[in-house]
Structures are given as structure tokens and as C-alpha cells.
Design a protein around this motif. Sequence first.
Motif, short mmCIF file in Angstrom:
data_model
loop_
_atom_site.label_atom_id
_atom_site.label_comp_id
_atom_site.label_asym_id
_atom_site.label_seq_id
_atom_site.Cartn_x
_atom_site.Cartn_y
_atom_site.Cartn_z
N GLU A 59 0.82 -1.20 0.00
CA GLU A 59 0.00 0.00 0.00
C GLU A 59 0.86 1.26 0.00
N TYR A 60 0.23 2.36 -0.42
CA TYR A 60 0.85 3.68 -0.26
C TYR A 60 0.35 4.23 1.07
N ASP A 61 1.25 4.60 1.94
CA ASP A 61 0.81 5.11 3.24
C ASP A 61 1.60 6.36 3.61
N LEU A 62 1.23 6.96 4.73
CA LEU A 62 1.82 8.23 5.15
C LEU A 62 3.20 8.01 5.77
N ARG A 63 4.06 8.97 5.55
CA ARG A 63 5.42 8.92 6.10
C ARG A 63 5.40 9.50 7.52
N LEU A 64 4.58 8.90 8.37
CA LEU A 64 4.43 9.36 9.75
C LEU A 64 4.67 8.18 10.69
N ALA A 65 5.57 8.38 11.64
CA ALA A 65 5.96 7.29 12.54
C ALA A 65 4.82 6.89 13.47
N LEU A 66 4.45 5.62 13.44
CA LEU A 66 3.52 5.00 14.41
C LEU A 66 2.16 5.68 14.49
N TYR A 67 1.75 6.43 13.46
CA TYR A 67 0.53 7.24 13.61
C TYR A 67 -0.72 6.41 13.89
N GLN A 68 -0.76 5.15 13.42
CA GLN A 68 -1.96 4.32 13.65
C GLN A 68 -2.01 3.78 15.08
N HIS A 69 -0.91 3.93 15.83
CA HIS A 69 -0.86 3.48 17.23
C HIS A 69 -0.67 4.66 18.19
N TRP A 70 -0.84 5.88 17.68
CA TRP A 70 -0.56 7.10 18.42
C TRP A 70 -1.64 8.10 18.06
N SER A 71 -1.47 9.35 18.43
CA SER A 71 -2.36 10.38 17.89
C SER A 71 -1.67 11.00 16.68
N LEU A 72 -2.45 11.54 15.76
CA LEU A 72 -1.89 12.13 14.55
C LEU A 72 -0.99 13.32 14.89
N HIS A 73 -1.37 14.07 15.91
CA HIS A 73 -0.60 15.25 16.34
C HIS A 73 0.77 14.82 16.87
N ASP A 74 0.79 13.80 17.75
CA ASP A 74 2.07 13.32 18.29
C ASP A 74 2.97 12.78 17.19
N SER A 75 2.37 12.08 16.23
CA SER A 75 3.15 11.51 15.14
C SER A 75 3.76 12.62 14.27
N LEU A 76 2.97 13.64 13.96
CA LEU A 76 3.48 14.77 13.16
C LEU A 76 4.62 15.49 13.88
N CYS A 77 4.49 15.62 15.21
CA CYS A 77 5.50 16.34 16.00
C CYS A 77 6.79 15.54 16.19
N ASN A 78 6.70 14.21 16.14
CA ASN A 78 7.86 13.38 16.50
C ASN A 78 8.41 12.55 15.35
N THR A 79 7.91 12.78 14.14
CA THR A 79 8.49 12.16 12.96
C THR A 79 9.58 13.09 12.43
N CYS A 80 10.76 12.57 12.20
CA CYS A 80 11.89 13.41 11.77
C CYS A 80 11.56 14.21 10.51
N TYR A 81 10.91 13.57 9.54
CA TYR A 81 10.61 14.22 8.25
C TYR A 81 9.76 15.47 8.45
N THR A 82 8.64 15.34 9.18
CA THR A 82 7.74 16.49 9.35
C THR A 82 8.31 17.50 10.35
N ALA A 83 8.95 17.03 11.41
CA ALA A 83 9.53 17.96 12.40
C ALA A 83 10.57 18.86 11.76
N ALA A 84 11.37 18.29 10.84
CA ALA A 84 12.40 19.08 10.16
C ALA A 84 11.79 20.04 9.14
N ARG A 85 10.78 19.56 8.39
CA ARG A 85 10.16 20.42 7.36
C ARG A 85 9.41 21.59 7.98
N PHE A 86 8.71 21.34 9.09
CA PHE A 86 7.97 22.42 9.75
C PHE A 86 8.87 23.28 10.64
N LYS A 87 10.08 22.76 10.99
CA LYS A 87 10.97 23.41 11.97
C LYS A 87 10.23 23.56 13.31
N LEU A 88 9.76 22.43 13.84
CA LEU A 88 8.89 22.45 15.02
C LEU A 88 9.57 22.88 16.31
#
Length: 538
Positions: free
Chosen positions: A274-303
Amino acid sequence: MFVSDFRKEFYEVVQSQRVLLFVASDVDALCACKILQALFQCDHVQYTLVPVSGWQELETAFLEHKEQFRYFVLINCGANVDLLDILQPDEEAVFFVCDTHRPVNVVNVYNDTQIKLLIKQDDDLEVPAYEDIFRDEEEDEEHSGSESDEGSEPSEKRTRLEEEIAERTLKRRQRREWEARRRDILFDYEQYEYHGTSAAMVMFDLAWLMSKDLSDMLWWAIVGLTDQWVQDKITQVKYVTDVGVLQRHVSRHSHRHEDEEHALSVDCARISFEYDLRLALYQHWSLHDSLCNTCYTAARFKLWSLHGQKRLQEFLADVGLPLKQVKQKFQSMDVSLKENLREMIEESANKFGMKDMRVQTFSVHFGFKHKFLASDVVFATMSLMESPEDGSGTDSFTQALDSLSRGNLDKLYRGLELAKQQLRATQQTIASCLCTNLVVSQGPFLYCSLTETKNRRCKLLPLVMAAPLSTEQGTVTMVGIPPETDSSDRKNFFGRAFEKAAEGTNSRALHNHFDLSVMELKAEDRSKFLDALVTLLS
């Protein structure tokens, strides 16, 4: 030497023997180990498993067991160094090396008797030719022929002597030229460290060749490849190519099982692409926590900055997701929101400059309740292996290895919880380093010490990190990380650079890690080592 027929030259050789397995502490090695264990159990092959996390452990374990075994299998260790020089084995010992570390040491490549490399030949290996690296020692014929000249005239003797001197001078010059060319060839070949085809995929290929490939083995091969991608060890092109290979195996397995009664049994393993999101553990976490703690998104947003936090809020608003929904567990989100969530996030991600938000991957269903993405299993297994809670390294290794079996889902879920803690801690440490200006420019590279001004070149510069290792011994761990760019070939030059900088300054260093870009160093030698590294890379 490279093994061309894995079944005949490897498996059938060890099948009737007692084998010692040395397995490195990474997820790909664990997955390759699980596949080989399953094959050995199927054919009643006797084996002993020894986990090793570095060269010292490998040497110690080999010395301890060498009298009891003749055949040794090394998984994800041993290919990139002169193995016989390090271990000093007896002549009858045979080593089968399945290792992703590149470049492969030339002595290992051209040793036909004791080193058998279980490495895919279609990898871009570029091994130098034998005659460019090795040369037979010529006998010294300096005084040969002198006796036969006794009856000759003095003038003839002088002429012959001059010819011999000229010939010897020519040979010495040719020898020096050959040695200089050899140094250049070896430098070009060994300059960069990188990774080849996943060890788990190599072992799965063996199982497939012998028609013994089970669904569990295929899943372990998928997890091994995903580990390489998660840890940024291979290029995107290599990842997509290998995903294509595994996708064909998944289709084959699906067709093979669709008419069988156990296809819908409660504990069956169903693998799907399947094609899925590049978000760490998001299906076992909250979407917000996954966005904040995935290296790819944290670096792109400069969180780590207030502006980055604001951009994250804008992104969620653009997707159309209420904060209340985003901050609760993914499984508890409204079904209506989850239906088109991936497409919505990908569309908004493109607007915010994140063009790689969706990736090709695989998922597995164990029965009807448990679903995991391959990256979920990688994070969970990695966390169990690195967890200090399990006591010794061997205990952690065993926990991680067990978590890959579908009968130990409780361990896998524990690994997921540990992974969340690790991801949070990693992002907090990164944010702290950036906000307190701990990342400084040293000229040709960025440097960060976890015990102690960003500029526009940050993305183009490699990073050297130092972290305390042992306060008693006064040592630090040095890690070299290549620059992260879209065109990056994932080759790491720090292994050789560290070696030369340490040698040039007589720094007390220890290359104990299987990745040469990780090194132990005396803290008091750090300044002169870094000065030498700056000079070397400038």
C-alpha cells in the motif's frame, strides 16, 4: 570470494554441520537471522546464536567458541574489514558473510578458501581487479648469473652488469608506480561507506530458491528492507526497486493462499502492499504526536521554533482536521475523517513543500484485530533492542528477536510504547540542541556536542556529533552523518576521514562499531581530533 550458488555453496555445506551464527544488533540483521533460523529448524540444522554489537564482542565471542565450530555465519558484520586479520582463525575455519556494509574489503573478495560472501552480485560493488591490488613477490635475482660470467672479458662483464643494474632500476620504478596506483585505486574504492541489499532480502531469496519461503519469512524480508529505508541507509531508487521485488512475492503468496482453507484463519498473516503516510507510528498514536515526532515532518515544519508550531497549526487547518480529533488516538478518530485522510494530508503536504509524504510500503494483518505497518515493526524492534530496561545487551537482543514472531504480540506492543518514548526524547534533544545553539559550524561540517550559528549552508553540510560514552574512562562517541539532500547517494565518507584524523594526531580512538562512521574517542583528544578533521575536509 563471492558465492554464486547460495543453495549449493552455502546451505548444503552447513546443513549437516554445527554452525555458529554471529548476528549484529540491527533490525535487518535480526530479520535475516529469523529467516535463517526458520530454515535451520525446518532441516534440523544444529546452530548456536551469538549477538554481537561491535568488533570487540565479535573477537571475544570467536575466541570463546572457535574450538567447537568449523563453520561461522556472520550477519551484517565482517564484510568491510579484513576478517582473517582481525580474528586470526585456524586454516580450516570457514566464514559465510551476509553483510550490507560496503565497500567489501578486497582481501575478503579474493580469498577463495575461508571467506564466502553471501552478497548479491547485482549490487554496484565496483571491486578493483586482482592484478591492481595484489602482486606476487618477485625473487631477488640481484646476484644471479654472476658465476657464469667468471670466464668473460672485463668489458663484457661491465656491460652485463650495467644492463642488470638498469633492469633492476626499471623494475623498482615499475614497482613504485604500481604501488602508487594501488594506493589511489584503494583510496577511491574505500573512500565512502554505504549499504547494499538488505541481508533479510538475501536470506529470503535463499528460502525462495529452495521453495521454503513462508509468509512469515516474506514479512521479515519486508521489515529488513524497511529498516534500511527508515535509517536512511539506502537511496530512494534502491528502496523503490527492492519494494517492487517484494511486491511480486506478496502477489505470489496472495494467489497461493487464496483458495486454501486457512487463508481466513484467526491467526493467519495477510501481507498487503500500500501507499501510506510517512508518519511514525501514527496508527498506534495520535496524529498530532506523530506529526511532531516524525523526523521528516519535524524538520520540514521546523517544530523547534514558534514559527514552526504555527505552520503545523496552519497545515492541520488546511487539511481540515479539528485539533480535538487530531490529538486523540488515531483509532478513536471519526470514521468519516479517516476515510480520505491519506489523500487529504498528501494534498496539503504538497502545498507545504513536503512532496514525499506518501511512500510505498507494506502492512500485515495478524488475524482480524492486529494491523502493523512495516515501519511500526522497525521502530518497535529497534526500541526493544536499545532499551536499557532489559538488563544486558543479550537480553535486549532476545526481546527484540522474539517480538518479530507473531506469537509474541505483547512484546511488539511494548516495543511500540518504548518507540514513542524514544521518538519524543530524540525530538526534544534535537530541539534543545538547535534552540541553545549547540550545533556550530566547523567549516567543512557542522558539529554538535551533547555535553556542551546555524546558517543557510546547514542542509549542504555533513554533521559530526559527540555524546558522552563513559565518564569513568573519559570517552565520547563520535558519529559522522552525511548531508541530507534530495540527490543524496547515502554514501558516508566519515569512516576513512575519522581513521586518518585519529592517526594523524595520535588520538586514542577505537573503531569498535560495525559502521566505520561511529567511533569511540578519549574526551581530552577531541579538540586536536576535530582540528585534524577540519583540515582534512577543508
